[in-house]
Design an enzyme around this catalytic site. Structure first.
Site, short mmCIF file in Angstrom:
data_model
loop_
_atom_site.label_atom_id
_atom_site.label_comp_id
_atom_site.label_asym_id
_atom_site.label_seq_id
_atom_site.Cartn_x
_atom_site.Cartn_y
_atom_site.Cartn_z
N LEU A 1 0.83 -1.21 0.00
CA LEU A 1 0.00 0.00 0.00
C LEU A 1 0.86 1.25 0.00
CD1 LEU A 1 -2.63 -1.23 2.62
CD2 LEU A 1 -2.75 -1.39 0.11
N GLY A 2 1.84 1.26 -0.90
CA GLY A 2 2.70 2.43 -1.06
C GLY A 2 2.05 3.46 -1.97
N ARG A 3 2.89 4.21 -2.70
CA ARG A 3 2.37 5.32 -3.51
C ARG A 3 1.30 4.87 -4.50
NH1 ARG A 3 8.09 6.66 -3.76
NH2 ARG A 3 8.17 5.57 -5.77
N MET A 4 1.54 3.75 -5.20
CA MET A 4 0.57 3.31 -6.19
C MET A 4 -0.43 2.31 -5.64
SD MET A 4 2.73 3.17 -9.77
CE MET A 4 1.30 2.66 -10.72
N HIS B 1 7.87 0.38 -22.73
CA HIS B 1 7.27 1.69 -22.43
C HIS B 1 8.22 2.52 -21.57
CE1 HIS B 1 5.16 4.15 -19.38
NE2 HIS B 1 4.24 4.41 -20.29
N ASN B 2 8.78 1.91 -20.52
CA ASN B 2 9.66 2.65 -19.63
C ASN B 2 11.00 2.95 -20.29
OD1 ASN B 2 7.57 2.25 -17.86
ND2 ASN B 2 8.86 1.73 -16.14
N GLU C 1 10.29 5.92 -22.24
CA GLU C 1 10.19 7.02 -21.28
C GLU C 1 11.57 7.58 -20.94
OE1 GLU C 1 9.46 6.57 -16.71
OE2 GLU C 1 7.52 6.44 -17.73
N TYR C 2 12.55 6.69 -20.76
CA TYR C 2 13.92 7.14 -20.50
C TYR C 2 14.39 8.08 -21.61
CZ TYR C 2 15.20 3.82 -16.72
OH TYR C 2 15.31 3.15 -15.53
N GLY D 1 1.57 6.31 -12.28
CA GLY D 1 2.26 6.92 -11.16
C GLY D 1 1.34 7.41 -10.07
N LYS E 1 5.32 -3.09 -20.90
CA LYS E 1 5.56 -2.00 -19.94
C LYS E 1 7.06 -1.71 -19.84
CE LYS E 1 4.58 0.95 -16.57
NZ LYS E 1 5.74 1.04 -15.71
#
Length: 329
Positions: free
Chosen positions: A8-11, A195-196, A199-200, A126, A192
């Site tokens: 149950l962190g940021r996402m 995708h990242n 993104e870089y 995010g 994904k």
């Protein structure tokens, strides 16, 4: 539907809250009791808190669905292994983190022997996902993806006001909602991962371009060639009608509006694995990927010497993912 969420962190917390706001029942577990307490007290709906993985599984009705939202590596590996011993045939484990796709293939094969379904869900959005929704790339068997469609429909951003692409009448309608079934286990995290990697490259291009503009007022240049360009204003004007307009540029503008000189950032930029894995996949396939590779190497270099562009990279990561710079060792 009812779903358990581990991590149950940021996402993870925001995924739970978005599901609750759309009428789904959530049972949450985290190593931090405070994180569990925060989800249970969230205003979006009623959640149950679990004291352990076994307690979480016991609170779910069959067929059970458990979404694992933990950092890639040992912590995720251990959680899924434990769940494999607690769940029964017909249940489903979803890994929504940034796992290496080859690990998904292995896990799915092992769990299949017990009759447990496994989905790998590449999840992008995010810290903004609670409000905007999540773009999801889902690997696994089609029947399970279809059964859990209400979960994905609740999490996705929806078609919104984005214009439809011409000549897509026969395509999978889920794609225009912001999620897709990419194929068998491993394919979701593979897409994904790429995708990242992209993104870089995009982030690096923005960082270098803004660094060039900011450096134009350098004393090294002839006076008539020096320009005092306000890069925050450039980011803002480019958001409107420019070819490079994008959500990433929106986040860049937000970061620069907060602090145009980015003094609070060191410029030491971490890489979380996906860029490396994308480059490794390019090598495996003999596909040229010079931009993504250079962007990855630029992050390595940033840890020994920093530019304004690298501070902007760090600021962008904080805006879209809540990533905080690592403390010097």
């Amino acid at each position: 539907m009812q779903i358990g969420i581990i991590g149950l962190g940021r996402m993870g917390a925001n995924i739970g809250r978005r599901l609750m706001s759309r009428g789904h029942a959530v049972v949450g577990f985290d190593a931090s009791p405070e994180a569990v307490k925060a989800l249970v007290g969230a205003p979006e709906g009623k959640a149950e808190g679990a004291a352990s993985l076994a307690d979480l599984v016991a609170r779910l009705e069959a067929p059970r669905t458990v979404w694992v939202m933990l950092p890639a590596g040992t912590i995720t590996e251990d959680a899924i292994a434990e769940l494999g011993g607690l769940l029964a045939a017909g249940d489903c484990i979803i890994d929504g983190g940034n796992t290496m796709f080859k690990d998904d293939i292995r896990r799915a094969r092992t769990l299949r022997e017990k009759g447990i379904h496994y989905l790998d869900v590449g999840t992008s959005g995010g810290v903004w996902g609670l409000e905007r929704g999540y773009c999801m790339m889902i690997g696994g068997d089609a029947e399970t993806v279809t059964r859990l469609d209400p979960i994905f429909q609740a999490l996705c951003p929806g078609a919104g006001d984005i214009a439809r692409t011409p000549n897509r009448d026969a395509a999978d309608p889920r794609v225009t909602e912001g999620y897709m079934h990419t194929g068998p286990a491993g394919s979701g995290h593979f897409v994904k991962m790429v995708h990242n990697g992209i993104e870089y490259g995009l982030m690096q291009a923005f960082a270098e371009g803004f660094d060039i503009m900011r450096g134009r007022n350098s004393g090294k240049l002839p006076p008539e060639e020096r320009f005092d360009i306000h890069v925050a204003d450039v980011a803002e004007v480019w958001r409107r009608g420019s070819v490079v307009a994008s959500w990433l540029l929106d986040l860049t503008a937000i970061a620069l509006a907060k602090s145009e000189m980015l003094e609070e950032f060191s410029g030491k930029v971490d890489d979380s694995g996906e860029g490396r894995w994308t480059v490794e996949a390019a090598v495996d396939e003999a596909v040229a990927a010079p931009v993504i590779t250079a962007a990855l190497f630029a992050r390595f270099r940033s840890r020994s010497d920093n530019t304004f562009g690298e501070k902007l990279l760090s600021a962008m990561r904080k805006e879209f993912g809540g990533h905080v710079e690592s403390k010097p060792k």
